[in-house]
Write a protein that holds these residues in place. Structure first.
Motif, PDB file in Angstrom:
ATOM      1  N   UNK A  20       3.933   5.346  12.550  1.00 39.39           N
ATOM      2  CA  UNK A  20       3.233   4.552  13.559  1.00 39.39           C
ATOM      3  C   UNK A  20       1.729   4.532  13.280  1.00 39.39           C
ATOM      4  N   UNK A  21       1.192   5.622  12.720  1.00 37.16           N
ATOM      5  CA  UNK A  21      -0.235   5.659  12.386  1.00 37.16           C
ATOM      6  C   UNK A  21      -0.569   4.614  11.332  1.00 37.16           C
ATOM      7  N   UNK A  22       0.175   4.633  10.224  1.00 37.17           N
ATOM      8  CA  UNK A  22      -0.119   3.718   9.131  1.00 37.17           C
ATOM      9  C   UNK A  22       0.119   2.268   9.483  1.00 37.17           C
ATOM     10  N   UNK A  23       1.265   1.995  10.098  1.00 38.72           N
ATOM     11  CA  UNK A  23       1.604   0.603  10.412  1.00 38.72           C
ATOM     12  C   UNK A  23       0.670   0.011  11.464  1.00 38.72           C
ATOM     13  N   UNK A  24       0.332   0.789  12.481  1.00 41.03           N
ATOM     14  CA  UNK A  24      -0.539   0.259  13.529  1.00 41.03           C
ATOM     15  C   UNK A  24      -1.936  -0.039  12.973  1.00 41.03           C
ATOM     16  N   UNK A  25      -2.454   0.858  12.112  1.00 37.20           N
ATOM     17  CA  UNK A  25      -3.771   0.628  11.528  1.00 37.20           C
ATOM     18  C   UNK A  25      -3.759  -0.577  10.601  1.00 37.20           C
ATOM     19  N   UNK A  26      -2.726  -0.689   9.767  1.00 39.55           N
ATOM     20  CA  UNK A  26      -2.650  -1.782   8.798  1.00 39.55           C
ATOM     21  C   UNK A  26      -2.479  -3.129   9.482  1.00 39.55           C
ATOM     22  N   UNK A  35      -3.015   9.039   8.408  1.00 38.61           N
ATOM     23  CA  UNK A  35      -1.584   9.250   8.638  1.00 38.61           C
ATOM     24  C   UNK A  35      -1.386  10.676   9.147  1.00 38.61           C
ATOM     25  N   UNK A  36      -1.264  10.834  10.437  1.00 36.90           N
ATOM     26  CA  UNK A  36      -1.165  12.164  11.043  1.00 36.90           C
ATOM     27  C   UNK A  36       0.272  12.566  11.348  1.00 36.90           C
ATOM     28  N   UNK A  66       0.871  -1.170   0.000  1.00 38.27           N
ATOM     29  CA  UNK A  66       0.000   0.000   0.000  1.00 38.27           C
ATOM     30  C   UNK A  66       0.908   1.219   0.000  1.00 38.27           C
ATOM     31  N   UNK A  67       0.653   2.172  -0.888  1.00 36.84           N
ATOM     32  CA  UNK A  67       1.552   3.315  -1.009  1.00 36.84           C
ATOM     33  C   UNK A  67       1.639   4.129   0.286  1.00 36.84           C
ATOM     34  N   UNK A  68       0.627   4.042   1.143  1.00 36.75           N
ATOM     35  CA  UNK A  68       0.664   4.760   2.411  1.00 36.75           C
ATOM     36  C   UNK A  68       1.579   4.080   3.426  1.00 36.75           C
ATOM     37  N   UNK A  69       2.071   2.883   3.069  1.00 34.46           N
ATOM     38  CA  UNK A  69       2.991   2.155   3.943  1.00 34.46           C
ATOM     39  C   UNK A  69       4.415   2.169   3.401  1.00 34.46           C
ATOM     40  N   UNK A 118      -7.886  -1.268   4.325  1.00 34.07           N
ATOM     41  CA  UNK A 118      -8.624  -0.048   4.020  1.00 34.07           C
ATOM     42  C   UNK A 118      -7.963   1.105   4.767  1.00 34.07           C
ATOM     43  N   UNK A 119      -6.969   1.697   4.130  1.00 37.32           N
ATOM     44  CA  UNK A 119      -6.165   2.744   4.765  1.00 37.32           C
ATOM     45  C   UNK A 119      -6.349   4.047   3.991  1.00 37.32           C
ATOM     46  N   UNK A 120      -6.716   5.107   4.699  1.00 28.95           N
ATOM     47  CA  UNK A 120      -6.963   6.407   4.066  1.00 28.95           C
ATOM     48  C   UNK A 120      -5.861   7.397   4.441  1.00 28.95           C
ATOM     49  N   UNK A 121      -5.544   8.348   3.544  1.00 26.72           N
ATOM     50  CA  UNK A 121      -4.476   9.330   3.817  1.00 26.72           C
ATOM     51  C   UNK A 121      -4.681  10.115   5.109  1.00 26.72           C
TER      52      UNK A 121
END
Length: 246
Positions: free
Chosen positions: A74-80, A186-187, A66-69, A180-183
């Motif tokens: 920590x936001x992206x990885x924890x959610x994914x 990622x804060x 996923x391009x957001x990863x 299902x990861x949204x931009x």
């Protein structure tokens, strides 16, 4: 679905050493407790890491791209990772205890409302159920921890709890997974990956360590300790050292 899911960390296009140790531990525990093992790789190099993981004797490899990863947050990885765990429902989720794991896995545990047993040093088999041990009170005590429910239980292993040399090779199928990861999730702003201070040798695998303290006197004397270490490394001890009375 697998019983044990090992989440691997990317180390410049290769599976991190502590993740390899976690895979070795998962294989050992899986064999002794009758549990299936899977490996999750994620991030920009997921396709490369999945090929590496597919060479091990595990039941399945999960590849998450996923391009957001592509850059660690920590936001992206924890959610994914939390989403993959929820979807696959493993009993145990294993990690190597790296700086990155310390950063985002507590968030995973909070999202899932599941326990995180961090910095585990060993394990034992209690009738087919893993019992994990970790140090307490500055390593003065060892506490044994086990789960009284079906999980998932998140576990990170301290360096050298298992040896990557013991990984069993094999062939595993690779399955692509998505999240299902949204931009707007990622804060945080990605920074350069944390790099541990480079050293001349991996202390966890060293056969001999020369340690110095205040007795060295002053900084100018440190080369003496380095010279001693280099000399000792050249000595092959073929029999127990004999002490001569002074």
């Amino acid at each position: 679905m697998v019983d044990i899911l090992v989440v691997c960390e990317d180390n410049k296009g290769a599976i991190h050493r502590l993740s390899l140790e976690a895979i070795a531990g998962a294989q050992k525990i899986g064999n002794e407790c009758g549990l299936s093992v899977g490996v999750l790789v994620l991030g920009e190099n997921a396709s490369v890491l999945s090929q590496q993981a597919s060479q091990f004797n595990v039941n399945e490899v999960f590849s998450l791209e996923n391009e957001l990863l592509n850059n660690y947050t920590s936001d992206g990885y924890s959610a994914a990772v939390a989403e993959v765990i929820s979807a696959e429902s493993p009993k145990y989720v294993f990690f190597g205890h790296t700086y990155q794991i310390r950063d985002y896995v507590p968030r995973v545990a909070a999202k899932l409302k599941r326990p995180f047993l961090n910095d585990v040093v060993s394990y034992s088999n209690d009738g087919g159920s893993p019992v994990f041990s970790k140090q307490a009170f500055y390593a003065k005590l060892i506490s044994a921890l086990s789960s009284n429910n079906d999980g998932p239980i998140l576990v990170s292993f301290q360096s050298a709890a298992f040896s990557s040399d013991n990984i069993q090779e094999g062939s595993a199928a690779v399955r692509s997974v998505s999240v299902d990861l949204a931009p707007d999730q990622i804060r945080t702003i990605p920074e350069e990956p944390f790099q541990e201070a480079a050293g001349g040798v991996d202390l966890s695998s060293a056969e001999l360590i020369v340690s110095i303290g205040r007795g060295i006197g002053k900084e100018e004397n440190i080369p003496l300790a380095k010279e001693l270490a280099q000399t000792l490394s050249l000595i092959h001890i073929s029999e127990p050292t004999r002490r001569t009375p002074i």
